[in-house]
Design a protein around this motif. Sequence first.
Motif, PDB file in Angstrom:
ATOM      1  N   LEU A 223       2.012   6.917  -3.252  1.00  0.00           N
ATOM      2  CA  LEU A 223       2.375   6.132  -2.139  1.00  0.00           C
ATOM      3  C   LEU A 223       1.493   5.919  -0.939  1.00  0.00           C
ATOM      4  CD1 LEU A 223       6.146   8.190  -1.641  1.00  0.00           C
ATOM      5  CD2 LEU A 223       5.572   5.721  -2.888  1.00  0.00           C
ATOM      6  N   THR A 224       0.818   6.825  -0.496  1.00  0.00           N
ATOM      7  CA  THR A 224       0.006   6.518   0.625  1.00  0.00           C
ATOM      8  C   THR A 224      -1.234   5.606   0.107  1.00  0.00           C
ATOM      9  OG1 THR A 224       0.286   8.647   1.709  1.00  0.00           O
ATOM     10  CG2 THR A 224      -1.622   7.707   2.197  1.00  0.00           C
ATOM     11  N   ALA A 225      -1.882   5.697  -0.985  1.00  0.00           N
ATOM     12  CA  ALA A 225      -2.673   4.885  -1.418  1.00  0.00           C
ATOM     13  C   ALA A 225      -2.459   3.620  -1.576  1.00  0.00           C
ATOM     14  CB  ALA A 225      -3.359   5.630  -2.943  1.00  0.00           C
ATOM     15  N   LEU A 226      -1.306   3.394  -1.850  1.00  0.00           N
ATOM     16  CA  LEU A 226      -0.930   1.970  -2.269  1.00  0.00           C
ATOM     17  C   LEU A 226      -0.424   1.205  -1.026  1.00  0.00           C
ATOM     18  CD1 LEU A 226       0.820   2.536  -5.605  1.00  0.00           C
ATOM     19  CD2 LEU A 226      -1.396   1.196  -5.365  1.00  0.00           C
ATOM     20  N   SER A 227       0.049   1.888  -0.192  1.00  0.00           N
ATOM     21  CA  SER A 227       0.608   1.365   1.271  1.00  0.00           C
ATOM     22  C   SER A 227      -0.242   1.125   2.506  1.00  0.00           C
ATOM     23  CB  SER A 227       1.604   2.270   1.814  1.00  0.00           C
ATOM     24  OG  SER A 227       2.831   2.436   0.733  1.00  0.00           O
ATOM     25  N   SER A 228      -0.086   0.322   3.484  1.00  0.00           N
ATOM     26  CA  SER A 228      -0.563  -0.004   4.520  1.00  0.00           C
ATOM     27  C   SER A 228      -0.439   0.983   5.484  1.00  0.00           C
ATOM     28  CB  SER A 228      -0.204  -1.551   5.180  1.00  0.00           C
ATOM     29  OG  SER A 228      -0.680  -2.335   4.276  1.00  0.00           O
ATOM     30  N   ASN A 229       0.646   1.654   5.639  1.00  0.00           N
ATOM     31  CA  ASN A 229       0.923   2.649   6.541  1.00  0.00           C
ATOM     32  C   ASN A 229       1.261   3.979   5.850  1.00  0.00           C
ATOM     33  OD1 ASN A 229       2.652  -0.208   7.727  1.00  0.00           O
ATOM     34  ND2 ASN A 229       0.953   0.505   8.893  1.00  0.00           N
TER      35      ASN A 229
END
Length: 282
Positions: A223-229
């Motif tokens: 989730l973190t790797a693919l998201s802006s925030n």
Amino acid sequence: MKKEWPKTLTSLFAIFSLMLLLGCDKSTAPSPVGVNTQCVIQNETTGLSGNAASWKYAYDGQGMPLKITKYGSNDIEVSGITVYHDSVVNAMGAAKMVTRYDVDLSSKKLPTVAHISITTPDGMVQANYKQYFFFYDDKSRLTKISEKTVFAGDGEWDLTISYNDKNNVTELLYEWVTGPITGATRITATAYDDKPTPYASMATWKFLMSNYAWDNYDPEPVLTALSSNNPLDYSFGTGDNLFTRTMTYTYNEQGFPLARINTNKNKNGEYTFNQTFSYTCQ
């Protein structure tokens, strides 16, 4: 190293829930979204019981990651990821996994395929035993990953990724496409902060596979790797099989996370562990 999938997707996340509660260049390729270089991550720690570790990051003169070294709770090096122009080598002693992409990662082009080879501790090499195929939308967001394997009978899966209008992942949907077709696993994230992630300086972060895999037992790194925030929660399952995580942060003056408190819950109880991040900032 990579956490292998059990034979059903639902059993994978049942194991994940229990583990964390117990503490355990193609010219047509799209260009990636912009990155935030105000702060560059240097060190990271996790206090996850039974898996406490730290990571140290090294870069070249252009700010591209060169090596990510992992240390155990006793500060002894346990593995290292070395980044080359078109490949990433994850080594743990004599064993290693090589992920080779069809683009030069330093060119900031997004790959369409990755070939995975492994070397076992006794020196046996299995070349190209697995492939990942990557698909993007018109905003250069990764929307689908298809995993293929050369081994007959091994299950192959698709990961479909959904986003909100702020380029944050709202859903990870895993589905078997070969082997024992046992249904889908859906992970949902409902809330994010408005701050950059610890890895925002690295346009290629999602492809370095540092301390996670696309089919990771803990979906937070994906989730973190693919998201802006930064994600504030996620969940999967229903009823007695419901698992939830909530995350809270403290930030530096530039808005980058300095610490994250993770709280996991399922029917068996609750478990909390901490992570920290440090940077050099402009």
